[in-house]
Enzyme design. Structure first.
Site, mmCIF file in Angstrom:
data_model
loop_
_atom_site.group_PDB
_atom_site.id
_atom_site.type_symbol
_atom_site.label_atom_id
_atom_site.label_comp_id
_atom_site.label_asym_id
_atom_site.label_seq_id
_atom_site.Cartn_x
_atom_site.Cartn_y
_atom_site.Cartn_z
ATOM 1 N N ASP A 38 21.923 -1.764 -30.822
ATOM 2 C CA ASP A 38 22.702 -2.401 -29.864
ATOM 3 C C ASP A 38 23.737 -3.345 -30.404
ATOM 4 O OD1 ASP A 38 20.784 -1.427 -28.144
ATOM 5 O OD2 ASP A 38 19.556 -3.293 -27.985
ATOM 6 N N HIS A 62 23.377 2.084 -26.903
ATOM 7 C CA HIS A 62 23.802 1.391 -25.645
ATOM 8 C C HIS A 62 25.458 1.656 -25.699
ATOM 9 C CE1 HIS A 62 20.156 -1.004 -24.665
ATOM 10 N NE2 HIS A 62 20.333 0.034 -23.678
ATOM 11 N N ASP A 91 20.361 5.089 -24.125
ATOM 12 C CA ASP A 91 19.385 4.266 -23.234
ATOM 13 C C ASP A 91 20.439 4.034 -22.085
ATOM 14 O OD1 ASP A 91 17.451 2.738 -22.190
ATOM 15 O OD2 ASP A 91 17.517 1.258 -23.729
ATOM 16 N N ARG A 92 20.487 4.745 -21.200
ATOM 17 C CA ARG A 92 21.573 4.452 -20.115
ATOM 18 C C ARG A 92 20.984 3.970 -18.750
ATOM 19 N NH1 ARG A 92 24.133 3.555 -16.227
ATOM 20 N NH2 ARG A 92 25.910 4.135 -15.458
ATOM 21 N N LYS A 93 19.697 4.245 -18.703
ATOM 22 C CA LYS A 93 18.909 3.595 -17.541
ATOM 23 C C LYS A 93 19.646 3.994 -16.317
ATOM 24 C CE LYS A 93 16.411 0.143 -19.954
ATOM 25 N NZ LYS A 93 17.291 -0.048 -21.307
ATOM 26 N N ASP A 96 21.216 5.134 -9.726
ATOM 27 C CA ASP A 96 22.066 5.503 -8.728
ATOM 28 C C ASP A 96 21.608 6.837 -7.923
ATOM 29 O OD1 ASP A 96 24.098 5.173 -6.680
ATOM 30 O OD2 ASP A 96 25.334 4.242 -8.121
ATOM 31 N N ASN A 99 24.323 12.395 -6.707
ATOM 32 C CA ASN A 99 25.222 12.845 -7.113
ATOM 33 C C ASN A 99 26.013 11.916 -8.039
ATOM 34 O OD1 ASN A 99 27.579 14.616 -6.458
ATOM 35 N ND2 ASN A 99 28.644 12.840 -5.901
ATOM 36 N N SER A 151 9.424 -4.092 -21.382
ATOM 37 C CA SER A 151 8.636 -5.005 -22.210
ATOM 38 C C SER A 151 9.191 -6.416 -21.819
ATOM 39 C CB SER A 151 9.194 -4.641 -23.564
ATOM 40 O OG SER A 151 10.604 -4.617 -23.753
#
Length: 262
Positions: A38, A62, A91-93, A96, A99, A151
């Site tokens: 990070d 990230h 690690d985009r998580k 949404d 599309n 975590s």
């Protein structure tokens, strides 16, 4: 139970080519360590990747926090992954509708699917988020993790949310290869998911901001997870990143050897 098998044995059971190659890489390199890089500058990220590269199986990025991101950064990280034999996990998580995440994954400034072997997503939007990412990632032989747990203190990713996430993973096993989780769940119908755990530390228990750290042995041996994710414990202020990465690599690998020998 898959946790009792070696990474190499488990690699033979996976249909997803990235999962198969990743488990083979871990066994070959004797590493179950992922470094969470990070960092906000291109130069610092490249320097860290080169220093810890010999000891890791996975570099977790990230990419949207890098102030001076450009295609050259992607090219250099890809070259380092080949040089040191590790994979890249953005690690985009994603979180949404289907599309939208298709566009976020394939397009825009970062074009994540073009260079990241593995990415991840929340399941809050429902099944469509997996379908959308899968449409982009599967033809590129990419793989995805679902966030089943986190975590941080007070996380809402637990209980019914976690159980539903596991069932969705079982439905899309050709693309969803594992979880971000704190412990391994019961196998069902030949399951063999890869479990990656953040918040791992050898020296501290908490950062005072909600992050809670677990010892590598607790994560790998006690909880049955496969990959330890370490950030500041390796490259925090005053630390020798290469030395610390080797230390964590050995701790994680020894816990894995202990697990499969019991």
């Amino acid at each position: 139970m898959s946790a009792s098998k070696s990474y190499l044995e488990r690699s033979k059971l996976h249909s997803n080519p990235t999962a198969k190659a990743f488990l083979e890489l871990m066994e070959r390199k004797k590493s179950n360590l992922s470094v969470a890089a990070d960092l906000t500058s291109k130069a610092a990220l490249i320097e860290l990747a080169d220093k810890v590269g010999p000891y890791i199986c996975l570099l977790k990025t990230h990419i949207d926090v890098v102030d001076d991101f450009d295609q050259d950064l992607v090219d250099q990280l890809t070259a380092l992954a080949k040089k040191h034999d590790f994979m890249i996990f953005e690690d985009r998580k994603f979180a949404d509708i289907g599309n939208t995440v298709k566009l976020q994954y394939s397009s825009g400034v970062y074009k994540i699917a073009s260079w990241s072997h593995i990415t991840n997503a929340h399941t809050v939007p429902g099944e469509g988020i997996i379908q959308g990412l899968r449409e982009v990632g599967l033809p590129l032989n990419r793989a995805m993790l679902l966030l089943a747990e986190m975590s941080s203190a007070g996380t809402l990713a637990k209980g019914d949310y976690t159980a539903t996430t596991v069932e969705l993973a079982r439905k899309y096993k050709d693309f969803v290869v594992g979880f971000i989780a704190m412990h391994r769940y019961a196998d069902k119908d030949g399951d063999d998911f890869i479990y990656m755990t953040p918040g791992v530390g050898l020296d501290q228990k908490s950062d005072g901001l909600g992050q809670q750290w677990k010892h590598p042995r607790e994560v790998v041996y006690d909880n049955g997870c496969d990959v330890i994710i370490v950030g500041r414990g390796i490259y925090g202020q005053g630390r020798d990143a290469a030395h610390e990465a080797k230390r964590y690599q050995e701790a994680g690998w020894n816990a894995y050897l202990e697990r499969i020998s019991k």
